[in-house]
Design an enzyme around this catalytic site. Structure first.
Site, PDB file in Angstrom:
ATOM      1  N   CYS A   1     -22.992  -7.772 -18.577  1.00 10.62           N
ATOM      2  CA  CYS A   1     -21.719  -7.889 -17.858  1.00 10.62           C
ATOM      3  C   CYS A   1     -20.713  -6.878 -18.404  1.00 10.62           C
ATOM      4  O   CYS A   1     -20.557  -6.744 -19.614  1.00 10.62           O
ATOM      5  CB  CYS A   1     -21.106  -9.269 -18.062  1.00 10.62           C
ATOM      6  SG  CYS A   1     -21.941 -10.576 -17.185  1.00 10.62           S
TER       7      CYS A   1
ATOM      8  N   CYS B   1     -26.011 -13.193 -20.421  1.00  6.04           N
ATOM      9  CA  CYS B   1     -25.617 -14.486 -19.861  1.00  6.04           C
ATOM     10  C   CYS B   1     -26.385 -14.848 -18.605  1.00  6.04           C
ATOM     11  O   CYS B   1     -26.241 -15.952 -18.085  1.00  6.04           O
ATOM     12  CB  CYS B   1     -24.116 -14.525 -19.598  1.00  6.04           C
ATOM     13  SG  CYS B   1     -23.624 -13.566 -18.156  1.00  6.04           S
TER      14      CYS B   1
ATOM     15  N   CYS C   1     -27.595 -10.136 -15.867  1.00  3.25           N
ATOM     16  CA  CYS C   1     -27.046  -9.771 -17.171  1.00  3.25           C
ATOM     17  C   CYS C   1     -28.002 -10.234 -18.273  1.00  3.25           C
ATOM     18  O   CYS C   1     -28.451 -11.386 -18.278  1.00  3.25           O
ATOM     19  CB  CYS C   1     -25.676 -10.416 -17.352  1.00  3.25           C
ATOM     20  SG  CYS C   1     -25.048 -10.317 -19.047  1.00  3.25           S
TER      21      CYS C   1
ATOM     22  N   GLY D   1       0.792  -1.227   0.000  1.00  2.00           N
ATOM     23  CA  GLY D   1       0.000   0.000   0.000  1.00  2.00           C
ATOM     24  C   GLY D   1       0.823   1.275   0.000  1.00  2.00           C
ATOM     25  O   GLY D   1       0.288   2.355  -0.197  1.00  2.00           O
TER      26      GLY D   1
ATOM     27  N   CYS E   1     -18.577 -12.989 -19.568  1.00  8.19           N
ATOM     28  CA  CYS E   1     -19.892 -13.120 -20.189  1.00  8.19           C
ATOM     29  C   CYS E   1     -19.848 -14.159 -21.331  1.00  8.19           C
ATOM     30  O   CYS E   1     -20.705 -15.023 -21.440  1.00  8.19           O
ATOM     31  CB  CYS E   1     -20.338 -11.759 -20.715  1.00  8.19           C
ATOM     32  SG  CYS E   1     -22.106 -11.620 -20.992  1.00  8.19           S
TER      33      CYS E   1
END
Lengths: 279, 258
Positions: A263, A241, A238, A29, A269
């Protein structure tokens, strides 16, 4: 392309960037300064990510490049072409096949595995920038872990809107120590950062910073006890899909107000529609 | 006094190159006591305040502060990390210009809540509750909690700054001309409020001002500074009513009485 070194950058530059990457991995970080080079693309197009990718890529790598979850947008296609021409590595659109993934604004829906490296493009690495313009001061704040002001921003959001309105680049604390901007990924992707088995590298070219989330590192999104962190949810699955609990893009399909939600991760997808993806 | 002093200052000195900011300043401050530092501009009072609060490195001397656990610590010898931690938990600093002490781009509630969040408060409801309580203490209406300080009058901003400083229950508050730049009726109201809060909370405070009337109302004891040094000190009434040093006499006699 024999006029260029492997992966465009010269070996000395790659070594310098690798040293910065190692340091970033050692201090999860923490923003490590590095000597960012001019790249043959404009700032804002992923110069930081490209330099990190160019420094860690090897001839045996399989590269995937994503832009906003898609493999076929201008940015993704251009960057993939760039690495094909300068390295000759094999590329793929499949998340599970790739060993190295450069991405802008998304983390793939398909679960990542140990050994994979994800490189994220970062426009502004400093999470404290909006409330403290001085670099010397923000560095001191990081050193002394003075992060209280970040909660002021959440406080203001809850006060004005009833909830935290930050939808992307939602600030996180890495390894219970450093405050970090996860780059402009939707906050939907924040939970994926937590204890991810893959190595996550972040490169900011204009701001000349590299930082990292090593595998299996704890990443916590900021919140209040009585206003816990929540990700976006959609009412419908979605339209292509049928996946639920994934990040959906809204697509306008005609000029009569017709729209569909699909998606944002095109590979995920497609795999699902081919009947082979998980979930 | 049987209790140990909260703050003990010895030989505090600050040079600006060749010039003297303050030299050999020493005094003790006890819990619950308000100390006034007066003098004309350039006399070094703001330098003293900045050195005491660690905003400016001193050239020499000791500043001993008694922590909550009773142990003494030399503020000037602390690392920056330790000093900032001490300042967050135990000190307040009221600036002359409220803009310096406030975050002008966030609401009044966030301004009061920020010190709590800096100390680790992570419960929105409790932070807001504390902000409401302190706004009431400084006579700012609950309906102004979500307003920007930009929309507040000068007096209100100064009271908001006060609330922001007191919300963490500091043990020592530094005030640099807290009533400067306000008109007299607003000054009077702020002084009234300050006096009440100082008494109710048992605050120790160091008030730097050039306004003798302010010290008369607020301060228990007075230090008179000139050219970086303390020329006279004593109980406020004693110093103001029976000044001994020629400079103090001049200062007191310079005040206009309408």
């Amino acid at each position: 392309m024999t006029a260029y070194n492997f992966a465009f950058l010269d070996e000395q530059t790659k070594r310098m960037i690798r040293r910065a990457v190692l340091k970033a991995v050692a201090i999860p970080g923490y923003q490590v300064p590095f000597g960012s080079r001019e790249m043959p693309l404009s700032y804002g197009w992923g110069t930081g990510g490209v330099q990190v990718t160019a420094s860690v890529i090897g001839p045996d790598d399989v590269l995937k490049v994503i832009d906003q979850g898609a493999d076929d947008t201008t940015n993704a296609v251009s960057l993939r072409q760039f690495f094909v021409r300068t390295t000759g590595v094999r590329t793929t659109t499949r998340t599970d096949e790739a060993t190295l993934i450069q991405t802008r604004h998304r983390i793939p829906e398909t679960a990542l595995r140990a050994g994979q490296i994800v490189v994220l493009q970062v426009p502004i690495p400093e999470p404290l920038r909006w409330l403290e313009p001085r670099e010397t001061e923000t560095r001191t704040m990081h050193a002394l872990e003075e992060y209280g002001v970040m909660w002021v921003r959440l406080y203001e959001d809850i006060t004005r809107h009833g909830r935290v309105e930050t939808a992307y680049d939602y600030p996180v604390v890495v390894n219970d120590r450093y405050l970090m901007r996860p780059s402009p990924i939707p906050k939907f992707d924040n939970p994926k950062l937590d204890r991810n088995p893959a190595l996550l590298l972040f490169g900011a070219g204009r701001e000349k910073r590299i930082y990292a989330v090593p595998p299996h590192t704890r990443v916590r999104s900021l919140d209040f006890v009585d206003h816990p962190f929540k990700v976006e949810a959609w009412e419908e699955p979605c339209a292509l899909c049928g996946a639920r609990a994934v990040f959906l893009d809204e697509i306008v399909v005609d000029d009569k107000g017709g729209r569909m939600f699909v998606c944002s991760d095109t590979d995920f997808c497609e795999r699902r529609r081919a009947g082979e993806a998980p979930r | 006094m049987t209790e140990a002093p909260l703050l003990g200052v010895r030989g505090l000195t600050r040079y600006y190159g060749e010039r003297v900011g303050c030299r050999d300043v020493g005094f003790d401050l006890w819990p619950g006591e308000v100390l006034g530092i007066v003098g004309e501009s350039g006399s070094g009072k703001t330098t003293v305040l900045a050195c005491l609060s660690g905003r400016l490195p001193a050239s020499g001397g000791r500043v001993e502060f008694r922590r909550r656990d009773g142990s003494m610590v030399d503020v000037l010898a602390l690392s920056e990390a330790e000093r900032r931690r001490l300042a967050r938990a135990d000190w307040g600093f009221v600036h002359q210009d409220a803009r310096e002490g406030l975050r002008m781009s966030v609401s009044a509630g966030a301004n009061v809540g920020e010190p709590l969040m800096a100390l680790g408060a992570r419960h929105y409801g409790e932070i807001r509750g504390a902000a409401l309580e302190w706004l009431a203490q400084v006579e700012i209406g609950a309906d102004r909690i979500d307003d920007m300080p930009e929309t507040f009058s000068g007096g209100m901003r100064q009271r908001l700054q006060l609330a922001r400083n007191l919300v963490t229950r500091p043990r020592l508050v530094f005030m640099d001309e807290p009533t400067g730049g306000l008109d007299v009726s607003v000054q009077a109201r702020l002084l009234d409020l300050l006096r009440g809060l100082v008494t109710d909370l048992g605050l120790a405070a160091i008030v730097v001002t050039h306004d003798l009337a302010v010290t008369r109302l607020l301060a228990h004891r007075l230090l008179v500074m000139r050219e970086g040094q303390i020329v006279e000190s004593g109980l406020t009434d004693q110093v103001l009513d029976d000044p001994q040093h020629p400079y103090t006499q001049l200062l007191v006699s310079s005040v206009l009485h309408p």
